[in-house]
Every structure is written in C-alpha cells, then in structure tokens.
Design a protein around this motif. Structure first.
Motif, PDB file in Angstrom:
ATOM      1  N   ARG A 319       0.865  -1.179   0.000  1.00  9.66           N
ATOM      2  CA  ARG A 319       0.000   0.000   0.000  1.00  9.66           C
ATOM      3  C   ARG A 319       0.906   1.234   0.000  1.00  9.66           C
ATOM      4  O   ARG A 319       1.824   1.334   0.821  1.00  9.66           O
ATOM      5  CB  ARG A 319      -0.902   0.046   1.231  1.00  9.66           C
ATOM      6  N   ASN A 320       0.646   2.143  -0.906  1.00  7.98           N
ATOM      7  CA  ASN A 320       1.384   3.401  -0.948  1.00  7.98           C
ATOM      8  C   ASN A 320       0.566   4.508  -0.316  1.00  7.98           C
ATOM      9  O   ASN A 320      -0.628   4.651  -0.601  1.00  7.98           O
ATOM     10  CB  ASN A 320       1.733   3.783  -2.395  1.00  7.98           C
ATOM     11  N   LEU A 321       1.217   5.280   0.541  1.00  5.70           N
ATOM     12  CA  LEU A 321       0.582   6.454   1.126  1.00  5.70           C
ATOM     13  C   LEU A 321       1.162   7.690   0.458  1.00  5.70           C
ATOM     14  O   LEU A 321       2.390   7.874   0.441  1.00  5.70           O
ATOM     15  CB  LEU A 321       0.849   6.506   2.638  1.00  5.70           C
ATOM     16  N   THR A 322       0.296   8.521  -0.108  1.00  8.75           N
ATOM     17  CA  THR A 322       0.765   9.739  -0.758  1.00  8.75           C
ATOM     18  C   THR A 322       0.808  10.883   0.239  1.00  8.75           C
ATOM     19  O   THR A 322       0.127  10.875   1.263  1.00  8.75           O
ATOM     20  CB  THR A 322      -0.151  10.119  -1.930  1.00  8.75           C
ATOM     21  N   THR A 323       1.606  11.882  -0.073  1.00  9.74           N
ATOM     22  CA  THR A 323       1.723  13.032   0.807  1.00  9.74           C
ATOM     23  C   THR A 323       0.486  13.915   0.720  1.00  9.74           C
ATOM     24  O   THR A 323      -0.176  13.968  -0.314  1.00  9.74           O
ATOM     25  CB  THR A 323       2.980  13.856   0.464  1.00  9.74           C
ATOM     26  N   PHE A 324       0.169  14.585   1.808  1.00  9.93           N
ATOM     27  CA  PHE A 324      -0.995  15.469   1.828  1.00  9.93           C
ATOM     28  C   PHE A 324      -0.574  16.916   1.617  1.00  9.93           C
ATOM     29  O   PHE A 324       0.434  17.372   2.146  1.00  9.93           O
ATOM     30  CB  PHE A 324      -1.739  15.390   3.158  1.00  9.93           C
ATOM     31  N   LEU A 333       6.805  17.291  -0.579  1.00  8.41           N
ATOM     32  CA  LEU A 333       7.318  16.199  -1.406  1.00  8.41           C
ATOM     33  C   LEU A 333       6.187  15.348  -1.964  1.00  8.41           C
ATOM     34  O   LEU A 333       5.145  15.207  -1.352  1.00  8.41           O
ATOM     35  CB  LEU A 333       8.256  15.318  -0.580  1.00  8.41           C
ATOM     36  N   LYS A 334       6.427  14.749  -3.134  1.00  7.89           N
ATOM     37  CA  LYS A 334       5.389  13.949  -3.793  1.00  7.89           C
ATOM     38  C   LYS A 334       5.674  12.457  -3.737  1.00  7.89           C
ATOM     39  O   LYS A 334       4.861  11.666  -4.174  1.00  7.89           O
ATOM     40  CB  LYS A 334       5.254  14.388  -5.259  1.00  7.89           C
ATOM     41  N   THR A 335       6.822  12.058  -3.222  1.00  2.51           N
ATOM     42  CA  THR A 335       7.177  10.641  -3.187  1.00  2.51           C
ATOM     43  C   THR A 335       6.304   9.884  -2.195  1.00  2.51           C
ATOM     44  O   THR A 335       6.127  10.328  -1.060  1.00  2.51           O
ATOM     45  CB  THR A 335       8.657  10.487  -2.769  1.00  2.51           C
ATOM     46  N   ARG A 395       9.973  19.742   2.477  1.00  2.00           N
ATOM     47  CA  ARG A 395      11.366  19.649   2.029  1.00  2.00           C
ATOM     48  C   ARG A 395      12.350  19.975   3.148  1.00  2.00           C
ATOM     49  O   ARG A 395      13.527  19.632   3.056  1.00  2.00           O
ATOM     50  CB  ARG A 395      11.601  20.566   0.825  1.00  2.00           C
ATOM     51  N   THR A 396      11.869  20.626   4.178  1.00  2.00           N
ATOM     52  CA  THR A 396      12.716  20.881   5.348  1.00  2.00           C
ATOM     53  C   THR A 396      12.620  19.749   6.366  1.00  2.00           C
ATOM     54  O   THR A 396      13.050  19.884   7.510  1.00  2.00           O
ATOM     55  CB  THR A 396      12.330  22.214   6.006  1.00  2.00           C
ATOM     56  N   LYS A 397      12.008  18.630   5.956  1.00  2.00           N
ATOM     57  CA  LYS A 397      11.925  17.389   6.730  1.00  2.00           C
ATOM     58  C   LYS A 397      11.047  17.489   7.968  1.00  2.00           C
ATOM     59  O   LYS A 397      11.214  16.716   8.911  1.00  2.00           O
ATOM     60  CB  LYS A 397      13.326  16.890   7.082  1.00  2.00           C
ATOM     61  N   GLU A 398      10.119  18.413   7.967  1.00  2.32           N
ATOM     62  CA  GLU A 398       9.065  18.387   8.975  1.00  2.32           C
ATOM     63  C   GLU A 398       8.079  17.316   8.511  1.00  2.32           C
ATOM     64  O   GLU A 398       7.668  17.309   7.346  1.00  2.32           O
ATOM     65  CB  GLU A 398       8.381  19.750   9.078  1.00  2.32           C
ATOM     66  N   GLU A 399       7.697  16.398   9.405  1.00  2.23           N
ATOM     67  CA  GLU A 399       6.876  15.293   8.946  1.00  2.23           C
ATOM     68  C   GLU A 399       5.935  14.764  10.023  1.00  2.23           C
ATOM     69  O   GLU A 399       6.153  14.944  11.216  1.00  2.23           O
ATOM     70  CB  GLU A 399       7.751  14.152   8.433  1.00  2.23           C
TER      71      GLU A 399
END
Length: 468
Positions: A319-324, A333-335, A395-399
């Motif tokens: 299962r792939n989870l896409t970014t919101f 990011l779109k990966t 892109r600043t790696k806040e996640e």
C-alpha cells in the motif's frame, strides 16, 4: 460439466451444505448481504487467502437460511477446476448451457433471480467480458465474482464492467474478527472511531471513560496486536495456534504468490529480481519509496523497479501512502511511503519470526506504524467513512506519519515506539497544526495511559497503541 463435480461444488442441492465449525463472520458480512440485493455485479477483491471464497459460501448460507432462497436458484463455480476451464474455453456460451441444464429452465424466461457465484474468475481470460454481455442482456442473474488479487482480474473488471460493478474489498482479519475467531468478546472501539473519523474531540473525562471501558480487554488486545506485528492476520495464519505452522503457512504463501500470481507477469529469469525488490521494500516500510536506490543496489533499471513496485501494489501486497497538501505547493514532497498490507508476509520475506528480533533491529516503531495504517484503512472501508490516509512531509523534513483527511478536519497521527513522550516527538505534530491551521493531533505509542497535552488552542492526545 460432469454431474458429480457440479453437485460436489453445490452441496445445498442435495441437502448436504454445512460450513466448517469455527467460521468467523466477517465485519463486511452485513454490507455484502446488502449488496446482494442490488442489481450490479458484486466483486470480492483483495490479497490472496483473505477469505473471499469463504465469504462467498457465507453469503450462500445467508441466501438459503435467512432469505429462504430455493437451492436450485444458487450456483457456485470455481475456475480452479481445470476441466471446467477447458470446457468453457471452447465456447463461453457453454456456461449458460450448464446453468440452464441444472436449472431445468431457460434463464431468459425466469421471473425470479438466479444467483451465480464464480470463484477465481481471473483464471479464465476473457470470461469477464462474457459476463458483461450477459449482464447487458438484463438476464435475471445476480453475479458474484471472487478471485485472487491478480492484475488480469482488476484490468478486466475496470475495462469491461465500468458502471456495472460494486466492489467490496476483503482485508485480512480485523481485531474484531480475531477476537471472535479466538472465542473472546471483542472490545467496543466505537468511541475511538468517532474521535478519529467523525470530528469529535473528547474531553479528559471522556478520554478516561474510553480507557476504562477498554482496560478489561487490554491484555488480549496487546496479545492480538503483537501477533499481528509478527505474523499478520491472514485468516489461516491468524487462527493457527502453532507458531511453526504460522511460519510454514507464510512461507508457502510467498512461494504461491510468486508462482501463481507473478510468474506469468515477470520473465522467468527475472523472478529473483522481483523477490529481491519485495525483500528490499519489506525492509523499508514507512520509508519514502526510493526507486533509484533499489535499482542501484540490484543493478537493474529504475523502470524495472517501478514496474515491480506497481505489480506489488496492484496485487494488494503493498500500500502506498501519498503526501498530503491542501494545494500543489513546491515545499511538499510527492514521493509515496510504502507499507505491506500484511506484516506476516513482510516478516517472512526478512526471516523475522518473533517480536524480540523486530525489537533488536529497532523496527518496532515502523512495524507498529504499518499495522496502524492497515487497521485505519480497514476501519475506513468497514465504516464507510469519507476519510483518506496520507502522510505529511516538507522539504525541510518536517513530517507526520499519518494524516486522516476527513470531511471536517485533518487529523495528524505520529507513531512512536517509546513508552514516554519526549519533546522531539511533538515537533512534527506542532508544525503540522501550525501550518495547516488545525487544532487536534495524536501521538500513538507504548504509553501506559491516555493523556491530553493542551497548548493554547491546540490539543495533542497521547494514546496507547492498543486504543486503535
């Protein structure tokens, strides 16, 4: 079709139909019964060995016992039967002749519905197109199609049955089903689902009450959860009491998947590459899907890795989870992130057979995250919630690990393996709440008790993983 074979597949016609003892009623049973009453074709799709055939027989029992449907109006065929496939390969019209022979009447002249269940339908290429022709003739037939999660079936259904089909995904066992299968009363997590999916934000007193109601079940919930983290929840595996048998079933599952689902889609000399892609992705659950890194490691092209990853997704293994993001913005990011739909298969690929191994490798957190993604997705489908699962990363790696994107709010969930909350655990949640202008977030972990951290207008809920 040989009469003996037909009656062996349709034992209700001779009064010998009894389901095996211990069959678990699936969470989606009521929804499936409701869809049986609709005209559209019903398809039961999902990961191999999730109980689609068993569900079909449970629906047949429902028709016989609850709906009082005459036995002669119910037909079951399986394309696992080579002789039937060979007979129909000569001419698909032979199928309707078989039905009418055992019905004893012309289907076109019937005023009552005939129920036709076709299992492993993907094993006879082109047959779905034939069903479409019969459906468009408005024959009094209710079709129920089941089968493995093959690309052929998915593509045939998509291309041939557009607008004519009702899909019902069949997942591995839920916690509720696992409790039933082991003979225990399941805990009622409805208040938790209202919080997650219906926009509620419980006060501290309500949260304490929810916890108090779950506490009698806590030990069993944790035991079931630990089993899922190691062996997954495919029905046959989950209901086995023997650890070595669980491992053997999962090994056989892996081999059968490669041999029956994939062999015709991947060149013989590339099967090892496909299995290595599976193994490398298994070792990267919860990570961003980096095609280039895997391609370099295996010395194959990026396109090869992309194709194999797509095959794994389309056969319901991944299962792939896409970014919101609310808008298309450059800083998001779109990966996709990758997860396994059953952790038992994931661990079997990596040779992991107990929780201590997972702990020693520092993988408890990502495996727990994977389990929560699958549990939330199953609850969404079962409950009919209009909620989508995403992750959030800039892109600043806040996640944030998981975002529940519902009709009324966005709910960020961070998953941690720790038993105590630390300031760094809240960084992603706080950033999300500020940037997305939301006020409620969740951190799930191995906490002893549920708590609420109030920060201005925001609330961050600390929930033990057994709440989910």
């Amino acid at each position: 079709m040989d009469e003996r074979i037909f009656f062996s597949y349709n034992p209700w016609r001779t009064g010998n139909f009894v389901l095996p003892a211990g069959i678990v009623e699936r969470d989606i049973h009521a929804k499936a019964v409701k869809l049986l009453k609709e005209r559209e074709i019903l398809t039961l799709l999902g990961l191999r060995q999730t109980g689609k055939s068993t569900l079909a027989f449970q629906l047949i029992r429902q028709l016989l016992q609850k709906e009082k449907t005459a036995p002669e109006r119910i037909f079951y065929f399986t394309f696992d039967d080579l002789s039937l496939r060979q007979e129909l390969s000569a001419s698909f019209d032979n199928f309707l002749k078989v039905v009418e022979r055992f019905l004893g009447a012309d289907v076109r002249r019937r005023k009552t519905i005939v129920y036709v269940f076709v299992d492993e339908v993907q094993k006879l290429p082109g047959f779905v197109e034939y069903i479409k022709i019969l459906y468009d003739l408005r024959l009094p037939i209710k079709w129920v199609l089941t089968g493995s999660s093959s690309l052929e079936l998915k593509s045939q259904v998509k291309e041939s049955l557009a607008g004519r089909v009702l899909h019902l995904p069949v997942f591995p066992f839920s916690e509720h089903e696992l409790f039933l299968g082991n003979g225990y009363p399941p805990p009622d997590k409805t208040p938790v689902w209202r919080f997650l999916f219906e926009g509620e934000s419980p006060q501290k007193s309500t949260l304490r009450k929810i916890q108090a109601e779950l506490l009698p079940h806590r030990e069993r919930i944790e035991k079931v959860f630990e089993e899922i983290l190691v062996f997954g929840s495919l029905p046959a595996v989950a209901l086995s009491r023997d650890t070595e048998r669980k491992k053997l079933l999962l090994k056989n599952y892996r081999d059968t998947y490669l041999d029956q689902d994939i062999r015709n889609l991947v060149k013989e000399d590339k099967l090892w590459v496909y299995q290595r892609v599976m193994e490398l992705l298994a070792d990267r659950v919860g990570d961003l899907l980096n095609y280039s890194m895997i391609a370099a490691q295996l010395e194959v092209t990026v396109d090869t890795v992309k194709r194999y990853a797509l095959l794994l997704e389309k056969t319901f293994v991944l299962r792939n989870l896409t970014t919101f993001s609310r808008n298309v913005r450059a800083n998001v990011l779109k990966t996709p992130k990758v997860y396994f739909t059953d952790l038992g298969l994931r661990n079997a690929l990596l040779g992991l057979g107990d929780l201590s191994q997972i702990e020693k490798l520092g993988q408890f957190g990502v495996v727990l995250e994977n389990a929560l993604v699958e549990r939330l997705q199953a609850v969404i489908h079962r409950g009919g919630y209009k909620t989508r699962l995403h992750y959030w990363r800039t892109r600043t790696k806040e996640e944030v690990d998981i975002v529940l994107a519902g009709p009324t709010r966005l709910l960020p969930i961070e998953v941690k393996s720790d038993r105590r909350i630390r300031p760094r655990h809240l960084k992603g949640i706080r950033s999300f709440l500020e940037k997305e202008k939301e006020t409620v977030g969740i951190v799930a972990g191995r906490f002893e008790n549920a708590e609420i951290l109030s920060e201005g207008k925001s609330r961050i809920y600390l929930l033990p993983y057994w709440f989910f």
